[in-house]
Design a protein around this motif. Structure first.
Motif: not given
Length: 158
Positions: A27-29, A65, A83, A85, A89
């Protein structure tokens, strides 16, 4: 396993050449990238992927993504951090136990496990259990990394 099950495939036909990469949805690349850089992986590249070919490949509609590819220092292993967009997810259980069906675990051979653990703690890494000694061969540990993935470290003792 029976001997018949161990037959060699015909050379060059339908054989695996290598494992190319493992993909992990996060969720946090940026945080995931920083975690794996602190572990010792090298940044290889990044891209945004979308379009009908991507939709057909992953079996979703409207995919957009961002991906970041990390490489092990020996150049043989790659980790693809993804991640999404769109579509969003679904939530997973970031605290899933190690024996959960489908749970992800990635293991890395390391030197100086204690130093690596010290570098990863500021990035949110927490031990799942304990650092253990396996016979006189390895020090091993499982730790929780980005998006709850379990990252295993193995330090050869001998």
């Amino acid at each position: 396993m029976k001997d018949a099950d161990q037959r060699d495939p015909q050379p060059g036909r339908g054989t695996v050449q290598r494992m190319d990469n493992i993909a992990i949805v996060v969720d946090d690349l940026a945080a995931a990238r920083a975690f794996f850089v602190a572990l010792g992986l090298e940044f290889e590249g990044e891209a945004t992927v979308e379009g009908s070919a991507v939709d057909r490949l992953v079996g979703l509609k409207g995919v957009r993504s961002d991906i970041v590819v990390m490489r092990t220092p020996d150049g043989h292993g790659r980790l693809e951090l993804t991640r999404y967009h769109t579509p969003t997810s679904p939530d997973g259980d970031p605290r899933a136990l190690a024996n959960t069906l489908g749970a992800h675990r990635v293991m890395f051979a390391v030197e100086d496990m204690d130093d690596i653990l010290d570098r990863l703690r500021p990035h949110g890494a927490e031990l799942v259990g304990e650092v253990v000694r396996y016979e006189n061969s390895y020090r091993l540990c499982y730790l929780r990394g980005p998006a709850g993935i379990i990252v295993a470290l193995a330090e050869q003792i001998t």
